[in-house]
Design a protein around this motif. Structure first.
Motif, PDB file in Angstrom:
ATOM      1  N   THR A 220      25.873  24.608 -11.455  1.00  0.00           N
ATOM      2  CA  THR A 220      26.165  25.127 -10.121  1.00  0.00           C
ATOM      3  C   THR A 220      26.024  26.640 -10.080  1.00  0.00           C
ATOM      4  O   THR A 220      26.206  27.313 -11.094  1.00  0.00           O
ATOM      5  N   ASP A 221      25.727  27.178  -8.895  1.00  0.00           N
ATOM      6  CA  ASP A 221      25.746  28.620  -8.652  1.00  0.00           C
ATOM      7  C   ASP A 221      27.011  28.975  -7.872  1.00  0.00           C
ATOM      8  O   ASP A 221      27.409  28.256  -6.950  1.00  0.00           O
ATOM      9  N   TYR A 222      27.642  30.075  -8.260  1.00  0.00           N
ATOM     10  CA  TYR A 222      28.842  30.563  -7.575  1.00  0.00           C
ATOM     11  C   TYR A 222      28.631  32.046  -7.265  1.00  0.00           C
ATOM     12  O   TYR A 222      28.031  32.770  -8.050  1.00  0.00           O
TER      13      TYR A 222
ATOM     14  N   THR B 193      23.247  36.738 -12.132  1.00  0.00           N
ATOM     15  CA  THR B 193      22.021  37.182 -11.480  1.00  0.00           C
ATOM     16  C   THR B 193      22.376  37.830 -10.142  1.00  0.00           C
ATOM     17  O   THR B 193      23.519  37.773  -9.690  1.00  0.00           O
TER      18      THR B 193
ATOM     19  N   THR C 192      25.803  36.567  -8.573  1.00  0.00           N
ATOM     20  CA  THR C 192      25.714  35.106  -8.593  1.00  0.00           C
ATOM     21  C   THR C 192      25.921  34.648 -10.035  1.00  0.00           C
ATOM     22  O   THR C 192      25.222  35.101 -10.948  1.00  0.00           O
TER      23      THR C 192
ATOM     24  N   LYS D 278      25.616  31.662 -12.584  1.00  0.00           N
ATOM     25  CA  LYS D 278      25.028  30.353 -12.852  1.00  0.00           C
ATOM     26  C   LYS D 278      25.754  29.772 -14.061  1.00  0.00           C
ATOM     27  O   LYS D 278      25.661  30.309 -15.166  1.00  0.00           O
TER      28      LYS D 278
END
Length: 294
Positions: A56-58, A77, A50, A52
């Motif tokens: 936004t999280d992608y 993460t 993930t 960050k």
């Protein structure tokens, strides 16, 4: 014998990182917030995580190329088997503003929070970029004078190819951001600084342009960049000043005037305070005069 995992060039003037390539076997290097003073690209060759970034999280995975501007906060993460290669370069080594017409990656790969900060690659595209990385590694071991020029050439080709891939993937219309939100303010501020940095040098100018209170804008900037708005403006002025000192034979007085400084000596103090070297010494060591020798 194990292959070397990191290749680094250091700016001899200040000891700061100029250019670096390194491989990573897990995400531990990026498991805390990164706010780097250089541009950074991560090419993930295995695994997923993930990302960050911005607000936004992608979910990123194998064959994604992640691209970050100076001071853009990001971290990885929930990583699973992440491996890859990182390329870091300082604007003093390769300024994307200076080479904008050639590579057109500013606003495509870097600095556009309207778009995800990564590119998805096909396997052939990944191999092409990794081949360029290998060529850059070879040049970083080469002590010849042409080392810098060839490194820049390979980096340009890398950026051009990555930019073309991302442009081909972008939808016709950009995703809109809701007016008044932090992402909208940050993008509007970036656009405003790029348009007005030659004539507007104060934080209050940009608060007025964005129709936001100075305190509110300062809070958003501090949260996103972990630095002051005055610092951001100064950084953009210094990038342009270095560009002019590096590429042209203009008098320092003329460069100062074109950047909105009526007093050449005030400009010189401003430059030295922000670049840790005087404009003349910068030009003599890395700028136009040195270029003319070759």
């Amino acid at each position: 014998m194990a292959a070397k995992s990191a290749y680094t060039l250091v700016n001899p003037q200040n000891g700061d990182l100029a250019f670096k390539i390194f491989t990573f076997e897990d995400a531990s290097h990026f498991d805390h917030v990164q706010r780097l003073n250089y541009l950074s690209m991560l090419l993930i060759t295995e695994g997923e995580a993930t990302l960050k970034a911005d607000f936004t999280d992608y979910r990123v995975e194998k064959d994604n190329l992640l691209c970050f501007s100076p001071y853009q906060p990001f971290m990885l993460t929930e990583a699973e088997g992440v491996k890859g290669v990182a390329i870091n370069f300082h604007p003093d080594f390769f300024c994307i503003h200076k080479h904008h017409k050639e590579i057109s990656c500013s606003g495509v790969l870097f600095g556009n929070i309207y778009e995800p900060p990564y590119v998805s690659l096909q396997s052939g595209e990944r191999q092409s970029l990794l081949s360029l990385v290998d060529q850059m590694k070879v040049e970083m071991k080469n002590p010849e004078l042409a080392q810098y020029d060839l490194l820049i050439s390979y980096l340009k080709i890398f950026l051009i190819n990555a930019s073309r891939i991302k442009v081909a993937q972008q939808p016709e219309e950009k995703r809109s951001l809701e007016e008044g939100t932090a992402p909208y303010i940050i993008q509007s501020l970036k656009d405003a600084i790029e348009e007005h940095f030659r004539t507007r040098h104060s934080a209050g100018d940009y608060a007025e342009l964005l129709n936001i209170s100075g305190n509110a804008l300062a809070k958003v900037v501090k949260s996103y960049f972990n630095k002051t708005l005055t610092g951001l403006i100064a950084e953009r002025i210094i990038i342009e000043a270095k560009r002019e000192l590096y590429l042209t034979s203009k008098a320092i007085k003329q460069i100062a005037y074109e950047l909105g400084f009526n007093d050449e000596y005030y400009f010189s103090r401003f430059f030295k305070n922000n670049a840790n070297v005087s404009p003349q010494i910068y030009r003599d060591t890395v700028g136009f005069a040195k270029e003319e020798e070759y």
